[in-house]
Design a protein around this motif. Structure first.
Motif, PDB file in Angstrom:
ATOM      1  N   GLU A 125     -48.749  89.944  18.847  1.00  7.81           N
ATOM      2  CA  GLU A 125     -47.932  89.561  19.988  1.00  7.81           C
ATOM      3  C   GLU A 125     -48.017  88.060  20.269  1.00  7.81           C
ATOM      4  OE1 GLU A 125     -45.979  92.522  21.488  1.00  7.81           O
ATOM      5  OE2 GLU A 125     -46.599  92.479  19.394  1.00  7.81           O
ATOM      6  N   THR A 126     -47.067  87.555  21.026  1.00 11.68           N
ATOM      7  CA  THR A 126     -46.920  86.126  21.244  1.00 11.68           C
ATOM      8  C   THR A 126     -48.080  85.546  22.050  1.00 11.68           C
ATOM      9  OG1 THR A 126     -44.520  86.447  21.304  1.00 11.68           O
ATOM     10  CG2 THR A 126     -45.364  84.347  22.126  1.00 11.68           C
ATOM     11  N   PRO A 127     -48.754  84.536  21.521  1.00  7.75           N
ATOM     12  CA  PRO A 127     -49.837  83.890  22.265  1.00  7.75           C
ATOM     13  C   PRO A 127     -49.333  83.347  23.601  1.00  7.75           C
ATOM     14  CG  PRO A 127     -49.875  83.203  19.968  1.00  7.75           C
ATOM     15  CD  PRO A 127     -48.602  83.973  20.168  1.00  7.75           C
ATOM     16  N   GLY A 128     -50.114  83.579  24.650  1.00  9.12           N
ATOM     17  CA  GLY A 128     -49.744  83.087  25.969  1.00  9.12           C
ATOM     18  C   GLY A 128     -48.848  84.031  26.744  1.00  9.12           C
ATOM     19  N   LEU A 129     -48.288  85.037  26.067  1.00 11.42           N
ATOM     20  CA  LEU A 129     -47.422  86.019  26.733  1.00 11.42           C
ATOM     21  C   LEU A 129     -47.947  87.428  26.452  1.00 11.42           C
ATOM     22  CD1 LEU A 129     -43.896  84.466  26.018  1.00 11.42           C
ATOM     23  CD2 LEU A 129     -45.110  84.492  28.185  1.00 11.42           C
ATOM     24  N   GLY A 130     -47.553  87.963  25.294  1.00 12.78           N
ATOM     25  CA  GLY A 130     -47.934  89.326  24.948  1.00 12.78           C
ATOM     26  C   GLY A 130     -49.407  89.518  24.690  1.00 12.78           C
ATOM     27  N   ASP A 131     -50.126  88.442  24.381  1.00 14.34           N
ATOM     28  CA  ASP A 131     -51.555  88.617  24.075  1.00 14.34           C
ATOM     29  C   ASP A 131     -52.398  88.884  25.317  1.00 14.34           C
ATOM     30  OD1 ASP A 131     -51.495  86.087  25.176  1.00 14.34           O
ATOM     31  OD2 ASP A 131     -52.699  85.144  23.604  1.00 14.34           O
ATOM     32  N   LYS A 132     -51.760  88.973  26.476  1.00 12.82           N
ATOM     33  CA  LYS A 132     -52.495  89.325  27.697  1.00 12.82           C
ATOM     34  C   LYS A 132     -52.928  90.789  27.683  1.00 12.82           C
ATOM     35  CE  LYS A 132     -50.284  85.792  30.539  1.00 12.82           C
ATOM     36  NZ  LYS A 132     -49.322  85.531  31.645  1.00 12.82           N
ATOM     37  N   ILE A 133     -52.526  91.536  26.667  1.00 12.69           N
ATOM     38  CA  ILE A 133     -53.036  92.902  26.509  1.00 12.69           C
ATOM     39  C   ILE A 133     -54.490  92.888  26.020  1.00 12.69           C
ATOM     40  CG2 ILE A 133     -50.805  94.010  26.145  1.00 12.69           C
ATOM     41  CD1 ILE A 133     -51.305  93.856  23.126  1.00 12.69           C
ATOM     42  N   THR A 170     -45.080  88.114  33.158  1.00 13.47           N
ATOM     43  CA  THR A 170     -43.933  87.230  33.307  1.00 13.47           C
ATOM     44  C   THR A 170     -43.457  86.764  31.937  1.00 13.47           C
ATOM     45  OG1 THR A 170     -44.784  86.446  35.429  1.00 13.47           O
ATOM     46  CG2 THR A 170     -43.103  85.096  34.356  1.00 13.47           C
ATOM     47  N   GLY A 171     -42.200  87.062  31.622  1.00 18.00           N
ATOM     48  CA  GLY A 171     -41.620  86.648  30.343  1.00 18.00           C
ATOM     49  C   GLY A 171     -41.954  87.559  29.184  1.00 18.00           C
ATOM     50  N   ALA A 172     -42.648  88.669  29.455  1.00 16.91           N
ATOM     51  CA  ALA A 172     -43.019  89.584  28.358  1.00 16.91           C
ATOM     52  C   ALA A 172     -43.060  91.006  28.889  1.00 16.91           C
ATOM     53  CB  ALA A 172     -44.370  89.190  27.776  1.00 16.91           C
ATOM     54  N   THR A 173     -41.995  91.734  28.657  1.00 18.75           N
ATOM     55  CA  THR A 173     -41.920  93.126  29.118  1.00 18.75           C
ATOM     56  C   THR A 173     -42.201  94.112  27.985  1.00 18.75           C
ATOM     57  OG1 THR A 173     -40.279  92.535  30.798  1.00 18.75           O
ATOM     58  CG2 THR A 173     -40.428  94.861  30.203  1.00 18.75           C
ATOM     59  N   ILE A 174     -41.790  93.767  26.772  1.00 16.38           N
ATOM     60  CA  ILE A 174     -41.881  94.698  25.642  1.00 16.38           C
ATOM     61  C   ILE A 174     -43.333  95.064  25.340  1.00 16.38           C
ATOM     62  CG2 ILE A 174     -41.475  94.974  23.157  1.00 16.38           C
ATOM     63  CD1 ILE A 174     -38.918  93.330  23.523  1.00 16.38           C
ATOM     64  N   THR A 175     -44.217  94.097  25.379  1.00 17.56           N
ATOM     65  CA  THR A 175     -45.620  94.361  25.032  1.00 17.56           C
ATOM     66  C   THR A 175     -46.296  95.305  26.021  1.00 17.56           C
ATOM     67  OG1 THR A 175     -45.730  92.186  23.976  1.00 17.56           O
ATOM     68  CG2 THR A 175     -47.812  93.312  24.412  1.00 17.56           C
ATOM     69  N   PRO A 176     -46.251  95.050  27.339  1.00 20.88           N
ATOM     70  CA  PRO A 176     -46.855  96.013  28.261  1.00 20.88           C
ATOM     71  C   PRO A 176     -46.163  97.369  28.229  1.00 20.88           C
ATOM     72  CG  PRO A 176     -45.771  94.241  29.469  1.00 20.88           C
ATOM     73  CD  PRO A 176     -45.810  93.832  28.036  1.00 20.88           C
ATOM     74  N   ARG A 177     -44.858  97.377  28.004  1.00 19.38           N
ATOM     75  CA  ARG A 177     -44.131  98.646  27.867  1.00 19.38           C
ATOM     76  C   ARG A 177     -44.695  99.441  26.695  1.00 19.38           C
ATOM     77  NH1 ARG A 177     -38.514  97.134  27.036  1.00 19.38           N
ATOM     78  NH2 ARG A 177     -38.189  97.187  29.299  1.00 19.38           N
ATOM     79  N   ALA A 178     -45.029  98.750  25.616  1.00 22.57           N
ATOM     80  CA  ALA A 178     -45.586  99.406  24.434  1.00 22.57           C
ATOM     81  C   ALA A 178     -46.925 100.065  24.758  1.00 22.57           C
ATOM     82  CB  ALA A 178     -45.763  98.386  23.304  1.00 22.57           C
ATOM     83  N   ILE A 179     -47.793  99.376  25.495  1.00 20.42           N
ATOM     84  CA  ILE A 179     -49.116  99.927  25.819  1.00 20.42           C
ATOM     85  C   ILE A 179     -48.989 101.122  26.751  1.00 20.42           C
ATOM     86  CG2 ILE A 179     -51.391  99.429  26.777  1.00 20.42           C
ATOM     87  CD1 ILE A 179     -50.738  97.928  24.170  1.00 20.42           C
ATOM     88  N   VAL A 180     -48.113 101.021  27.737  1.00 16.68           N
ATOM     89  CA  VAL A 180     -47.894 102.132  28.672  1.00 16.68           C
ATOM     90  C   VAL A 180     -47.399 103.362  27.918  1.00 16.68           C
ATOM     91  CG1 VAL A 180     -46.506 102.948  30.613  1.00 16.68           C
ATOM     92  CG2 VAL A 180     -47.477 100.637  30.662  1.00 16.68           C
TER      93      VAL A 180
END
Length: 200
Positions: A125-133, A170-180
């Protein structure tokens, strides 16, 4: 002239053989180190999700091949036991629909069908956005501990943007949606067919 050509050819051959040997040796050494690092990360993730087990959880791992997250995959299952009885399963699985591809996860499920938690093993996932998982970047992923198929109800197992209760980044919905989605589907798997089995 011929001797000079032969000498050059022999030297080139020797150089090539030596180079191949060192490249191969370096690759083998690197693969061993990579595997060691992956194992150490896995041990750390296991410890974050479950404690108080008295079995050799790594040696008792077994696998199942099944369809999960819309793909046929081999999942790794680590049974956590206390006094010979399983009280939780840790499931190593792949969710294929992250923003940049596969997300490898470790999900803990207690035998009462509640989540012990979720941790990321690998992702792109994108550093600074999606990597917050990653739990070292954010506490976001720790919110899954204690949840179940009924808590929240099915309609709320979505990010807020989709009408659910889980915040997105903020700016990253797909990644948290994937984890949920992945977390809910592991709970469904556990509820529908269980994860018991023998080492394979």
């Amino acid at each position: 002239m011929i001797k000079a050509i032969l000498k050059s050819g022999i030297l080139l051959l020797v150089f090539t053989i030596v180079s191949i040997f060192f490249v191969s040796w370096t690759q083998d050494t690197t693969q061993v180190q990579i595997k060691y690092n992956e194992d150490q990360l896995l041990i750390k993730r296991l410890a974050e999700l479950v404690s108080g087990y008295d079995n050799n959880i790594l040696q008792e791992k077994y696998t199942q091949e099944l369809t999960l997250h819309g793909i046929y995959q081999k999942i790794g299952i680590y049974p956590a036991k206390r006094n010979g009885k399983i009280f939780a399963y840790l499931v190593e699985h792949t969710y294929p629909n992250g923003y940049n591809g596969d997300i490898r996860l470790l999900t803990g499920v207690a035998i009462d069908q509640t989540l012990l938690g979720v941790r990321v093993i690998t992702h792109k996932e994108t550093p600074g956005l999606g990597d917050k998982i990653e739990d070292r970047k954010s506490d976001w992923i720790k919110q899954f501990s204690g949840l179940s198929l009924l808590n929240p109800i099915q309609d709320n197992w979505k990010v807020e943007r989709d009408g659910g209760v889980f915040e997105a980044f903020t700016g990253a919905t797909i990644t948290p949606r994937a984890i949920v989605t992945a977390s809910y589907q592991v709970l469904e798997l556990f509820s529908n067919q269980g994860l018991s089995g023998q080492a394979k």
